[in-house]
Design a protein around this motif. Structure first.
Motif, PDB file in Angstrom:
ATOM      1  N   SER A  52     -15.727   2.979  97.470  1.00 53.97           N
ATOM      2  CA  SER A  52     -16.349   4.241  97.906  1.00 53.97           C
ATOM      3  C   SER A  52     -17.838   4.069  98.191  1.00 53.97           C
ATOM      4  CB  SER A  52     -16.157   5.325  96.839  1.00 53.97           C
ATOM      5  OG  SER A  52     -17.053   5.145  95.745  1.00 53.97           O
ATOM      6  N   TYR A  53     -18.497   3.159  97.492  1.00 58.71           N
ATOM      7  CA  TYR A  53     -19.953   3.044  97.642  1.00 58.71           C
ATOM      8  C   TYR A  53     -20.356   2.595  99.045  1.00 58.71           C
ATOM      9  CZ  TYR A  53     -19.778   3.751  92.616  1.00 58.71           C
ATOM     10  OH  TYR A  53     -19.529   4.275  91.381  1.00 58.71           O
ATOM     11  N   PRO A  54     -19.773   1.547  99.629  1.00 61.11           N
ATOM     12  CA  PRO A  54     -20.142   1.214 101.015  1.00 61.11           C
ATOM     13  C   PRO A  54     -19.651   2.257 102.017  1.00 61.11           C
ATOM     14  CG  PRO A  54     -18.376  -0.223 100.254  1.00 61.11           C
ATOM     15  CD  PRO A  54     -18.885   0.504  99.049  1.00 61.11           C
ATOM     16  N   LEU A  55     -18.515   2.901 101.744  1.00 62.83           N
ATOM     17  CA  LEU A  55     -18.034   3.938 102.656  1.00 62.83           C
ATOM     18  C   LEU A  55     -19.025   5.097 102.736  1.00 62.83           C
ATOM     19  CD1 LEU A  55     -14.241   3.965 101.710  1.00 62.83           C
ATOM     20  CD2 LEU A  55     -15.184   3.383 103.950  1.00 62.83           C
ATOM     21  N   THR A  56     -19.648   5.410 101.605  1.00 60.30           N
ATOM     22  CA  THR A  56     -20.670   6.465 101.589  1.00 60.30           C
ATOM     23  C   THR A  56     -21.988   5.951 102.142  1.00 60.30           C
ATOM     24  OG1 THR A  56     -19.668   7.613  99.712  1.00 60.30           O
ATOM     25  CG2 THR A  56     -22.006   8.008 100.101  1.00 60.30           C
ATOM     26  N   ASN A  57     -22.408   4.788 101.678  1.00 57.90           N
ATOM     27  CA  ASN A  57     -23.719   4.273 102.046  1.00 57.90           C
ATOM     28  C   ASN A  57     -23.808   3.908 103.523  1.00 57.90           C
ATOM     29  OD1 ASN A  57     -26.393   3.502 101.227  1.00 57.90           O
ATOM     30  ND2 ASN A  57     -25.771   1.377 101.416  1.00 57.90           N
ATOM     31  N   LEU A  58     -22.746   3.319 104.070  1.00 55.44           N
ATOM     32  CA  LEU A  58     -22.773   2.839 105.454  1.00 55.44           C
ATOM     33  C   LEU A  58     -22.289   3.874 106.460  1.00 55.44           C
ATOM     34  CD1 LEU A  58     -21.339  -0.747 104.841  1.00 55.44           C
ATOM     35  CD2 LEU A  58     -23.736  -0.133 105.232  1.00 55.44           C
ATOM     36  N   LEU A  59     -21.306   4.704 106.052  1.00 55.11           N
ATOM     37  CA  LEU A  59     -20.690   5.629 107.001  1.00 55.11           C
ATOM     38  C   LEU A  59     -20.972   7.092 106.695  1.00 55.11           C
ATOM     39  CD1 LEU A  59     -17.198   3.885 107.412  1.00 55.11           C
ATOM     40  CD2 LEU A  59     -19.304   3.512 108.714  1.00 55.11           C
ATOM     41  N   GLY A  60     -21.592   7.363 105.562  1.00 51.20           N
ATOM     42  CA  GLY A  60     -21.950   8.741 105.235  1.00 51.20           C
ATOM     43  C   GLY A  60     -20.790   9.598 104.778  1.00 51.20           C
ATOM     44  N   ILE A  61     -19.679   8.987 104.368  1.00 54.87           N
ATOM     45  CA  ILE A  61     -18.522   9.742 103.895  1.00 54.87           C
ATOM     46  C   ILE A  61     -18.809  10.253 102.488  1.00 54.87           C
ATOM     47  CG2 ILE A  61     -16.053   9.626 103.362  1.00 54.87           C
ATOM     48  CD1 ILE A  61     -15.865   7.330 105.403  1.00 54.87           C
ATOM     49  N   ALA A  62     -18.514  11.526 102.244  1.00 52.20           N
ATOM     50  CA  ALA A  62     -18.753  12.117 100.925  1.00 52.20           C
ATOM     51  C   ALA A  62     -18.033  11.309  99.847  1.00 52.20           C
ATOM     52  CB  ALA A  62     -18.276  13.563 100.901  1.00 52.20           C
ATOM     53  N   HIS A  63     -18.651  11.231  98.679  1.00 53.41           N
ATOM     54  CA  HIS A  63     -18.165  10.326  97.637  1.00 53.41           C
ATOM     55  C   HIS A  63     -16.695  10.525  97.306  1.00 53.41           C
ATOM     56  CE1 HIS A  63     -17.907   7.978  93.984  1.00 53.41           C
ATOM     57  NE2 HIS A  63     -17.532   9.058  93.322  1.00 53.41           N
ATOM     58  N   GLY A  64     -16.300  11.751  96.991  1.00 55.55           N
ATOM     59  CA  GLY A  64     -14.912  11.988  96.605  1.00 55.55           C
ATOM     60  C   GLY A  64     -13.936  11.689  97.724  1.00 55.55           C
ATOM     61  N   GLU A  65     -14.336  12.013  98.956  1.00 54.30           N
ATOM     62  CA  GLU A  65     -13.494  11.710 100.108  1.00 54.30           C
ATOM     63  C   GLU A  65     -13.395  10.197 100.310  1.00 54.30           C
ATOM     64  OE1 GLU A  65     -12.788  13.411 104.617  1.00 54.30           O
ATOM     65  OE2 GLU A  65     -14.752  13.688 103.675  1.00 54.30           O
ATOM     66  N   ALA A  66     -14.493   9.493 100.040  1.00 53.19           N
ATOM     67  CA  ALA A  66     -14.476   8.030 100.140  1.00 53.19           C
ATOM     68  C   ALA A  66     -13.538   7.427  99.099  1.00 53.19           C
ATOM     69  CB  ALA A  66     -15.893   7.482  99.974  1.00 53.19           C
ATOM     70  N   CYS A  67     -13.546   7.972  97.899  1.00 53.11           N
ATOM     71  CA  CYS A  67     -12.615   7.494  96.865  1.00 53.11           C
ATOM     72  C   CYS A  67     -11.174   7.752  97.286  1.00 53.11           C
ATOM     73  CB  CYS A  67     -12.898   8.198  95.534  1.00 53.11           C
ATOM     74  SG  CYS A  67     -14.465   7.774  94.758  1.00 53.11           S
ATOM     75  N   ALA A  68     -10.940   8.949  97.847  1.00 54.71           N
ATOM     76  CA  ALA A  68      -9.584   9.322  98.255  1.00 54.71           C
ATOM     77  C   ALA A  68      -9.052   8.426  99.358  1.00 54.71           C
ATOM     78  CB  ALA A  68      -9.562  10.781  98.705  1.00 54.71           C
ATOM     79  N   MET A  69      -9.942   7.832 100.152  1.00 57.88           N
ATOM     80  CA  MET A  69      -9.507   7.020 101.281  1.00 57.88           C
ATOM     81  C   MET A  69      -8.731   5.779 100.849  1.00 57.88           C
ATOM     82  SD  MET A  69     -12.297   7.220 104.287  1.00 57.88           S
ATOM     83  CE  MET A  69     -10.957   6.823 105.405  1.00 57.88           C
ATOM     84  N   THR A  70      -9.016   5.270  99.651  1.00 57.03           N
ATOM     85  CA  THR A  70      -8.361   4.023  99.243  1.00 57.03           C
ATOM     86  C   THR A  70      -7.488   4.159  98.003  1.00 57.03           C
ATOM     87  OG1 THR A  70     -10.248   3.304  97.881  1.00 57.03           O
ATOM     88  CG2 THR A  70     -10.264   2.674 100.217  1.00 57.03           C
ATOM     89  N   ILE A  71      -7.472   5.313  97.342  1.00 56.79           N
ATOM     90  CA  ILE A  71      -6.757   5.409  96.070  1.00 56.79           C
ATOM     91  C   ILE A  71      -5.258   5.172  96.242  1.00 56.79           C
ATOM     92  CG2 ILE A  71      -6.465   7.933  96.148  1.00 56.79           C
ATOM     93  CD1 ILE A  71      -7.139   5.745  93.019  1.00 56.79           C
ATOM     94  N   THR A  72      -4.661   5.693  97.327  1.00 55.83           N
ATOM     95  CA  THR A  72      -3.216   5.477  97.472  1.00 55.83           C
ATOM     96  C   THR A  72      -2.904   4.033  97.875  1.00 55.83           C
ATOM     97  OG1 THR A  72      -3.311   6.395  99.723  1.00 55.83           O
ATOM     98  CG2 THR A  72      -2.687   7.890  97.952  1.00 55.83           C
TER      99      THR A  72
END
Length: 372
Positions: free
Chosen positions: A264-284
């Motif tokens: 989630s950290y690079p997804l937020t830092n590099l792409l600006g995706i909100a933290h929880g949404e970034a976590c949700a992107m890979t949890i499944t």
């Protein structure tokens, strides 16, 4: 199995419990406090209500906290504490506000800057000002954890810091404060809750007290997030999500988060995706990955939550992501090879080592390639 459990934060939970602020400040013998919040709460009059409840003991307000708090914001907050010789801190807001306040309450008693510690591995001082944390979202559970996440744009990093001194003194969790959270933010913070619970359960550092809390939190999130998203005025759903948030916080503080949070950290830092949404992107993805690589705890968790197997749990979460408007892939970003490589390398965060199955660079590459 050897394990320890500690939770030093006193938790006050319930609708309308914001009124307890007055007596909690008195218990601290507070006389010169700082309110850390956002400009929005100042504009909507909520900050003024907190000042009134403080009975004049809050003398200063710092409201320049952004959704991803920076080291500069933390240092500015610490300077106010230092320059005004404040003796307590009240944090009103989501995880960003509380994270900023926790770090500032420590660094404000020193001559240090946040950059001295963020990403450096340097030991963080334990002395800190007492903090009363009042969360306004059901998400990070920063009000009960020893974690503060800050961003340093100059170095291009967003990372958590851990210190026993970051634990607030008391958390006032009033679900009524979350009633005005808009749908998208309700969803992104709610998925953060769910990821906290799932990752705490399968973390290599799992232990029975935290695992029990994780199951409880995950169940509440899975059965209430859609309702809170679609019907924000449903107080019962909001109360259940607030309970899920705080219990998930208790669940992951000691085991720590794992793969989804690392990514989630690079997804937020590099792409600006909100933290929880970034976590949700890979949890499944990691539910399936861990289960397919022999992690029995994933299947155990699925069974405890009422699902036939890990695949059924992952499918249910994917359905909830779609129903709440979360990003399902990275196609809209049109990533080039350089950006893809940045995501892969940025995901090699220390939290990745908490995953129950080793995750290689090639595993990360295949995951991200499947999303673009």
């Amino acid at each position: 199995m050897n394990w320890e459990y500690v939770q030093p934060v006193r938790i006050i939970f319930g609708n309308g419990q914001i009124k307890k602020l007055t007596s909690e400040i008195a218990k601290l013998n507070g006389s010169n406090g700082l309110l850390v919040t956002t400009a929005g709460f100042v504009r909507r009059g909520m900050a003024a209500r907190i000042l009134q409840l403080s009975g004049g003991t809050i003398k200063q307000v710092y409201s320049a906290v952004s959704p991803n708090p920076t080291v500069e914001e933390c240092d500015n907050c610490a300077s106010i504490l230092r320059d005004n010789q404040c003796d307590f801190v009240v944090a009103l807001g989501g995880g960003s506000v509380i994270d900023c306040a926790k770090a500032a309450a420590t660094f404000g008693l020193t001559s240090c800057a946040a950059t001295d510690f963020l990403g450096t591995g340097k030991a963080i001082p334990q002395q800190h000002l007492p903090i009363i944390a009042m969360p306004t979202t059901s998400g990070t559970a920063s009000e009960v954890t020893c974690v503060s996440v800050l961003s340093d744009h100059n170095r291009g990093i967003k990372s958590p810091m851990n210190s026993y001194g970051f634990y607030p003194t008391v958390a006032i969790v009033d679900p009524e404060l979350t009633l005005t959270v808009p749908p998208h933010l309700t969803a992104t913070t709610g998925f953060d809750v769910l990821c906290h619970a799932i990752e705490a359960y399968w973390s290599v550092n799992h232990q029975p007290v935290c695992s029990t809390l994780a199951v409880h939190a995950a169940h509440l999130a899975l059965t209430n997030l859609r309702q809170a998203y679609k019907h924000g005025d449903d107080l019962a759903a909001r109360e259940n999500m607030a309970e899920a948030s705080v219990t998930a916080g208790l669940a992951f503080t000691l085991p720590k988060t794992t793969s989804a949070h690392a990514c989630s950290y690079p997804l937020t830092n590099l792409l600006g995706i909100a933290h929880g949404e970034a976590c949700a992107m890979t949890i499944t993805h990691f539910i399936r990955f861990n289960a397919n690589h022999g992690c029995e705890r994933v299947t155990q968790l699925a069974h405890k939550l009422g699902y036939e197997d890990a695949e059924a749990l992952a499918n249910a979460i994917d359905g909830m992501r779609e129903d709440t408007g979360m990003l399902l892939d990275l196609k809209s970003f049109h990533l080039d090879n350089t950006q893809l490589e940045q995501l892969i390398q940025g995901s090699k965060h220390p939290n990745l080592r908490n995953n129950p199955v080793p995750v290689s660079e090639q595993d990360l590459r295949e995951m991200y390639e499947s999303m673009i």
